[in-house]
Design an enzyme around this catalytic site. Structure first.
Site, mmCIF file in Angstrom:
data_model
loop_
_atom_site.group_PDB
_atom_site.id
_atom_site.type_symbol
_atom_site.label_atom_id
_atom_site.label_comp_id
_atom_site.label_asym_id
_atom_site.label_seq_id
_atom_site.Cartn_x
_atom_site.Cartn_y
_atom_site.Cartn_z
ATOM 1 N N LYS A 1 -4.520 3.289 -4.074
ATOM 2 C CA LYS A 1 -5.289 3.277 -2.818
ATOM 3 C C LYS A 1 -5.384 4.708 -2.289
ATOM 4 O O LYS A 1 -4.414 5.457 -2.342
ATOM 5 C CB LYS A 1 -4.563 2.364 -1.822
ATOM 6 C CG LYS A 1 -5.280 2.159 -0.490
ATOM 7 C CD LYS A 1 -4.501 1.159 0.372
ATOM 8 C CE LYS A 1 -5.144 0.942 1.729
ATOM 9 N NZ LYS A 1 -4.397 -0.037 2.549
ATOM 10 N N SER B 1 -6.871 -3.993 4.452
ATOM 11 C CA SER B 1 -7.582 -2.756 4.181
ATOM 12 C C SER B 1 -7.536 -2.341 2.711
ATOM 13 O O SER B 1 -8.288 -1.459 2.302
ATOM 14 C CB SER B 1 -7.008 -1.625 5.036
ATOM 15 O OG SER B 1 -5.649 -1.384 4.666
ATOM 16 N N SER C 1 -2.402 -5.987 4.902
ATOM 17 C CA SER C 1 -3.439 -5.317 4.116
ATOM 18 C C SER C 1 -3.265 -5.357 2.607
ATOM 19 O O SER C 1 -4.173 -4.954 1.881
ATOM 20 C CB SER C 1 -3.575 -3.859 4.563
ATOM 21 O OG SER C 1 -4.313 -3.810 5.755
#
Lengths: 513, 96
Positions: A79, A154, A178
């Site tokens: 990420k 997210s 998330s």
């Protein structure tokens, strides 16, 4: 079956036996990304040459008989919130669009030490703020199961790339759900470890007391392997727990005897989609069929979790994001334009004889901060900074921030009490399957409520795992969440694996791509 | 607690954000909704409850006072929007 439909654990054993090379596997992953990521949009950027270079050197070292790391030769996506030295780390924000960190985060360093092949950087909500990845300032990520739907957030890119078979493993972060929420919506396994289990050093901070890094994978065994590689004490993170790391990947196959599963009365209240409820109840029935005792427990303060979270997380964010001032790094506004603007405003106030206005006029430095931040941050980030600044401001601190911290303790105490009676808690990850892209963008409060079942674990610091447990009639994945007491990741993984062995949900693949 | 436009303007200054007219309007409305939702916290009886700032209760963590290698000046300035070789450049802090 394509190479990338297989689990990381299987691929690893083929790499170890020499049936498969890391170069072949990395090429297959890059090929799959090339073929499908135009539709999905999971990756922000990649460096194919560097990935293949790493793969080649791992293959050579293996041939030379060298001792290799836990993930040797496996592609792992990261990420875009974790620092990797000299590689862009943008947090999907215009603020950091040119930022190249001068150091490695501990998680990235551990992945490199485990001989993983870093395959690319995945899309996310800007600064990890959001539940759909629609707050990325760069691109939209689509749910591989239905390209009209959001992948969740997210860590939407991190979940979507695994679901679409572009990477066998990926790293996400979970501040309010998330990792678990997008894992649930994309039909993969995602785990938030105990707060402090994985180092936050070099993780671009959102809400420091809640953020935690964790694995996303196809299977519970794969998640166990990746978690083992990234966990452990780090003296550079003062909140890191100094506890030994169990060999999760070695114990995952061992079923738990006398397991007691708790179901939370408040989790099955109004608002839960009927298909999700059915899938989760069926999953609990699977545990019962294994001879597991299932017991109802209560988390009476869980309904205040979202409210407490949306005071605490923005408050911490407003403080953490104060570092983006346009002075040291990140976006800075055009100075000439800014000075001209200030001069024009000054002139206007002088001509109007407005002395009060003149006194209130920003200094050039403050105007630089304000313009740089206004230009660099997107709407959701601004909203949370405003909310946090408000909650911390004089007059509101006690009513909001301090109150939320007290409710946070009550939430933790509810869990402590429940875990006196049961070993794990099972329930939904989300109230409904994946929603349509664009459906909630104008309604931030509705978007905040998608964290309903996940935020409490962050507030309490507990580990939680999401794994596939069903599908809606329209073919969207449904997730099961298991939560456990602090540092009981091993228990959660083994309990999740027991379920996974009895069902085939984790073997289903999206057909729309 | 109702959120007024004046509150939003004041908070924007504290937060070092410059909001456009449109943003001020939307923000007033949205913060109002969110704060309205958050107000349900006032229902909870928290008499005698200690605030919990951290998920895991950690005591002070001390490090030995030993000099460790750190970033070079060049690395520290590498991401600066404006710098000379010695430091960060910013608009005048005092005067023009």
């Amino acid at each position: 079956m394509s190479l990338l439909d297989r689990s990381a654990t299987d691929l690893l054993s083929d790499l170890q036996s020499g049936e498969l090379s890391s170069v072949e596997l990395t090429q297959a992953a890059l090929g799959r990304i090339e073929q499908t990521d135009k539709q999905v949009g999971a990756f922000l950027y990649q460096d194919a040459e560097s990935a293949l270079g790493t793969a080649k050197s791992i293959d050579q070292r293996r041939q030379a008989g060298e001792q290799l790391g836990l993930l040797a030769g496996l592609p792992v996506a990261v990420k875009d919130v974790l620092c990797d030295q000299n590689t862009l780390a943008t947090c999907a924000s215009q603020m950091l669009k040119n930022f190249r960190p001068p150091y490695d985060s501990t998680v990235v360093a551990k992945l490199k030490a485990a001989d993983a092949v870093l395959i690319g950087r995945t899309n996310m909500d800007e600064f990890a703020m959001g539940g759909s990845t629609e707050n990325s300032s760069v691109q939209l990520t689509r749910n591989p199961w239905d390209l009209e739907c959001a992948p969740g957030g997210s860590s939407g890119g991190a979940a979507a790339c695994v679901a679409a078979g572009m990477a066998p493993l990926s790293i996400g972060t979970d501040t309010g759900g998330s990792i678990r929420q997008p894992a649930g919506l994309c039909g993969v396994v995602g785990m938030k470890p105990t707060y402090g289990r994985v180092s936050r050093y070099g993780l671009i901070a959102f809400a420091s007391s809640l953020d935690q890094v964790g694995p996303l994978a196809r299977t519970t065994s794969d998640a166990a392997l990746l978690l083992e590689a990234i966990s452990g004490h780090d003296p550079r993170d003062s909140t890191s727990l100094n506890q030994p790391v169990p060999a999760y990947s070695q114990t995952i196959d061992k079923p738990l005897e006398n397991l007691k599963v708790g179901i939370v009365r408040e989790h099955f209240a109004e608002g839960l989609d009927s298909e999700v409820e059915r899938a989760v109840r069926d999953a609990i029935a699977v545990y019962e069929s294994l001879g597991t005792e299932v017991k109802e427990v209560s988390l009476p303060h869980s309904k205040y979790g979202v409210a407490a979270y949306y005071v605490i997380a923005p408050s911490e964010a407003s403080s953490n994001l104060a570092r983006y001032d346009g002075a040291h790094y990140g976006h800075r506004t055009d100075q000439a334009e800014m000075m001209a603007e200030l001069a024009a405003e000054r002139k206007e106030l002088e001509e109007a004889g407005d002395t009060r206005g003149l006194d209130n006029l920003d200094t050039p430095l403050i105007r630089m901060y304000r313009r740089s931040r206004a230009e660099g941050f997107g709407p959701e980030v601004k909203r949370r900074i405003m909310l946090g600044t408000y909650a911390l401001s004089a007059g509101y601190y006690d009513a909001y921030y301090l109150k939320a911290l007290k409710v946070r303790r009550l939430i933790r105490q509810d869990y402590d009490k429940a875990f006196e009676e049961v070993d794990v808690i099972a329930g939904p990850v989300t109230a409904a399957p994946a929603f349509k892209l664009g459906e909630m963008v104008d309604d931030p409060l509705a978007m905040y409520l998608v964290d309903l079942y996940t935020v409490s674990a962050n507030l309490a610091g507990l580990p939680g795992i999401s794994l596939p447990c069903g599908q809606s009639e329209s073919g969207l994945p449904i997730g099961l969440q298991l939560q456990g007491p602090p540092l009981q990741e091993e228990r959660l993984l083994r309990a999740a694996h027991m379920y996974e062995q009895e069902t085939d949900w984790h073997t289903r693949r999206p057909t729309s791509i | 607690m109702a959120i007024t436009r004046e509150t939003v303007e004041k908070v924007a200054l504290l937060a070092r954000l410059r909001l456009s007219e449109q943003e001020l309007e939307t923000m007033t409305d949205q913060l109002g909704h969110i704060v309205g939702y958050v107000d349900q916290l006032s229902e909870v009886d928290t008499e005698g409850v200690e605030p919990m700032a951290h998920a895991v209760e950690v005591t002070n963590v001390f490090a030995e006072d030993v000099v460790q290698p750190s970033l070079s000046r060049e690395q520290a300035l590498a991401n600066a929007p404006r710098s000379n070789d010695r430091g960060y450049l910013v608009p005048a802090v005092l005067g023009d």
